[in-house]
Design an enzyme around this catalytic site. Sequence first.
Site, mmCIF file in Angstrom:
data_model
loop_
_atom_site.group_PDB
_atom_site.id
_atom_site.type_symbol
_atom_site.label_atom_id
_atom_site.label_comp_id
_atom_site.label_asym_id
_atom_site.label_seq_id
_atom_site.Cartn_x
_atom_site.Cartn_y
_atom_site.Cartn_z
ATOM 1 N N ASP A 153 7.049 -5.494 4.735
ATOM 2 C CA ASP A 153 5.672 -6.109 5.575
ATOM 3 C C ASP A 153 5.964 -5.707 7.166
ATOM 4 O OD1 ASP A 153 3.558 -7.203 6.547
ATOM 5 O OD2 ASP A 153 4.554 -9.459 6.351
ATOM 6 N N ASP A 155 3.723 -5.973 9.539
ATOM 7 C CA ASP A 155 2.650 -6.649 10.736
ATOM 8 C C ASP A 155 2.780 -8.243 10.555
ATOM 9 O OD1 ASP A 155 1.563 -6.979 8.453
ATOM 10 O OD2 ASP A 155 -0.516 -5.707 8.898
ATOM 11 N N ASP A 157 1.997 -10.111 8.011
ATOM 12 C CA ASP A 157 0.825 -10.905 7.441
ATOM 13 C C ASP A 157 1.287 -11.492 5.721
ATOM 14 O OD1 ASP A 157 0.892 -8.908 6.020
ATOM 15 O OD2 ASP A 157 -1.443 -8.295 6.219
ATOM 16 N N ASP A 161 3.288 -3.533 3.442
ATOM 17 C CA ASP A 161 2.188 -2.366 3.724
ATOM 18 C C ASP A 161 2.738 -1.116 4.030
ATOM 19 O OD1 ASP A 161 3.525 -2.717 6.253
ATOM 20 O OD2 ASP A 161 2.248 -4.566 6.596
ATOM 21 N N ASN A 233 -8.108 5.958 -16.382
ATOM 22 C CA ASN A 233 -8.563 5.385 -17.549
ATOM 23 C C ASN A 233 -10.008 4.524 -17.062
ATOM 24 O OD1 ASN A 233 -8.425 4.630 -20.622
ATOM 25 N ND2 ASN A 233 -8.580 2.573 -19.548
ATOM 26 N N ASP A 411 -13.744 1.054 -18.690
ATOM 27 C CA ASP A 411 -13.317 2.304 -19.010
ATOM 28 C C ASP A 411 -14.348 3.579 -18.373
ATOM 29 O OD1 ASP A 411 -11.416 1.087 -20.171
ATOM 30 O OD2 ASP A 411 -11.219 2.269 -22.003
ATOM 31 N N ASP A 447 -1.672 6.519 -14.508
ATOM 32 C CA ASP A 447 -1.450 5.329 -15.252
ATOM 33 C C ASP A 447 -2.320 5.498 -16.828
ATOM 34 O OD1 ASP A 447 -1.370 2.486 -15.144
ATOM 35 O OD2 ASP A 447 -3.397 2.381 -15.241
ATOM 36 N N GLU A 489 2.191 8.365 -17.465
ATOM 37 C CA GLU A 489 2.669 7.139 -18.290
ATOM 38 C C GLU A 489 1.872 6.986 -19.691
ATOM 39 O OE1 GLU A 489 2.199 2.047 -18.167
ATOM 40 O OE2 GLU A 489 0.457 3.357 -17.842
HETATM 41 MG MG MG Z 1 1.475 -6.460 6.093
#
Ligand code: MG
Length: 753
Positions: A153, A155, A157, A161, A233, A411, A447, A489
């Site tokens: 992280d 920032d 929060d 990110d 998908n 889908d 995916d 996958e």
């Molecule tokens: Mg953050």
Amino acid sequence: MKRFLIFLAGMALLAACEKPTGAEQQNTLSVSPKSLSFQTAGESKLSLTVSSNIRWTATVANGGSWCSLSAYTGEGNATLDVTAVTNLTDQPRTTEITFAASGCSPVSVSVSQVAGEAQDKTVTQTLTAEDLSWDGEKRANVTYQLNVYSFADSDGDGWGDLRGVTQHLDYFDELGVSALWLSPVQTSMSYHGYDVIDYNEINPKLGTEDDFRELIDMAKARGIKIYMDYVLNHTGNENPWFKAACVNPGSPYRNYYVFEDKPGESVTGGMGQWYSSSSGELGYHGLLHFKLDATNASQPKLTITKTTDNAQSGNTDTSVKWFIYDNNAIRMYKTGNNIFEITLSINNDWGVLVKDDATLWDDHKWGARADDKLVEFGTPKTLVKGSAANDLIFGGTSVQYYASFDASMPDLYYGPAASAATSPAFKDLVASVDKWIQLGVAGLRLDAVIWIYQKNTTANVAFLKQWYDSCNTLWKANGGQGDFYMVGEAWCDNAEEMAPYYEGLPSNFNFYYWYTLKDRIGKGKGDDFATTLVSFQKQFRKYRSDFIDAIKLSNHDEDRAAEDLGRSLAKEKLAAAVLLTSPGKPYIYQGEELGYWGSKGKGDEYVRTPIKWTRSGAVPSAALSGKVDNNMLSAEISVEAQNENEASLLRLYQCFSQLRNEYKALAGGEMTPVNTSSSALSAWTVTSDGQTALVVHNFSGSKAAASFGTQDLSRCVALTGTATLKTTSRGDVVSDRVLTLDPYSSAVFILHN
Ligand code: MG
């Protein structure tokens, strides 16, 4: 007198061999030294100097059985090597080399060699590995899978990110990583991102498009590629395409999803369900009257009708055992002999059930047959009980949509597989890929590809081939070098079922690699591991000769590798060493290198735990709603602590990944299993471009030993645990080398360079 003159002439010629005089040509021959003594029993070399002005020859007495010359004839001066092979007897020995030249007396050199050893001698040494000297070049295709929302992280929060990833590029350098697979970064509904709302936008929770560009550029400068996770998908049901499709039957987005007026007939083989689109909302929202006729107690009939009557709050007469369940069990009213009724305001997104107990399930649940789930208002439906009972779902006049995973993930629809590339959804998604390739994305992870056509492999492969070709064309059009990387996958039951996906994609995750590895470590049996990998490769090769085998331990959808290994550090180290010495393209999953454990049984969040960077710092757990195992996230499991501890799992990952980057045989070599006499040991060689490495792992909890014959094991380049090498030799001739490895230990040798 004449005879006397001839005698005198002969005397003059002999003398000339030793004392040349005047301009007359005299033949000369001398050799030094006159004796040679080999002071070792092993093979060794001495030299002789020949001085002559004519051609000479040399012979070794007794046929030269143990002593040889680098030349047996020559002209003029020469320096000769005299080589003695190992004396395998316990007696000293001698021989004689005789030099001859025309007109000169023969010159003899006596040669002797000390006695050898008649008995085998065994020496056991503790192995040590060479220091690693990686030049920093990333050759090994090691990829790191990370969850952007829980990695780092930037920032404060609490959400991981994109800038957090950028700030930790040093971490990947140390790990020898040359690519990052990021969890979905596009705008989506959930923390994990697999329900995309907009394929062209960066999820604001994770940062901005500029942040993403910065990550791509800075990673590229270090030889690290960025792979995006693409969900083909389904989308999230808040995707504007889906919303438009639901509210307007004339919307062009109707063709992006699987809508049916009469569901259940066109989707076979899928694991999904039909859900009501209900004018843009899900389930049923409004007043309904329920009438249950339980005259036949084993086959009660339920009639549901729309009504404008007031909703009832539920009967308090506990003698009535029938309930309508719509997330709460509400007791019905008895209105006749075995007749029960109630009017309710229904507001849910799935349907209803009938129950004969307010709290118990199993045999107390009543619902629809699997092929008759749709409620037809006003028409009695015969109910079935227990595990045969399905939700009574609402359709009526509203349209249903199909979702493989969840109502919130409708889908996508691409039409017949053979012409999928012409479908509007396909075209829109390819256009979004173009945007990201232009930004610098160098690969995609796809995916859930087996569900695109509900486990119809032929159709899925036809689709994926078109998808790959379209993306690869964009890649090349944007100046990409080589072919675009894409990994699927294709999570099938076994490698044989997955193999055909190589017709569609250059790379696929090898789930069976980890299944095999954890099984064999569990059994303490390594002897068939390499042959099993080769059998996988054989399956894949049938469909693509240049397949890229994406090997891995666990990922974000599986129990953690450490969990499967009983949280044993020794076994985790072994699994890491095996992964990073196996052929293919290894993926390291966020936290695996730190020894994170966790089980999906407790919730998906527990296998997606944030990285604990420092001993005392907070972890980015907001995305996971704080569902982290704080007992696991101790100070000592942190990156800071493990970096300082030479014996840590993180250091082992760094070491073996760097090793893989240093040696081309490990980076991209062809695997050949090596049979040993030990069932616990797994051994193989990998060879690339003239370099061969021998890899040996002990899969068991006991010491294990095996003979490697006369194989030269002098260059050990990596070692975990303690290993010994017992060498049997006679004199200087080695007849056997036996390697013994500690439990769960590994050793890597360079055989040819
Ligand atoms: Mg953050």
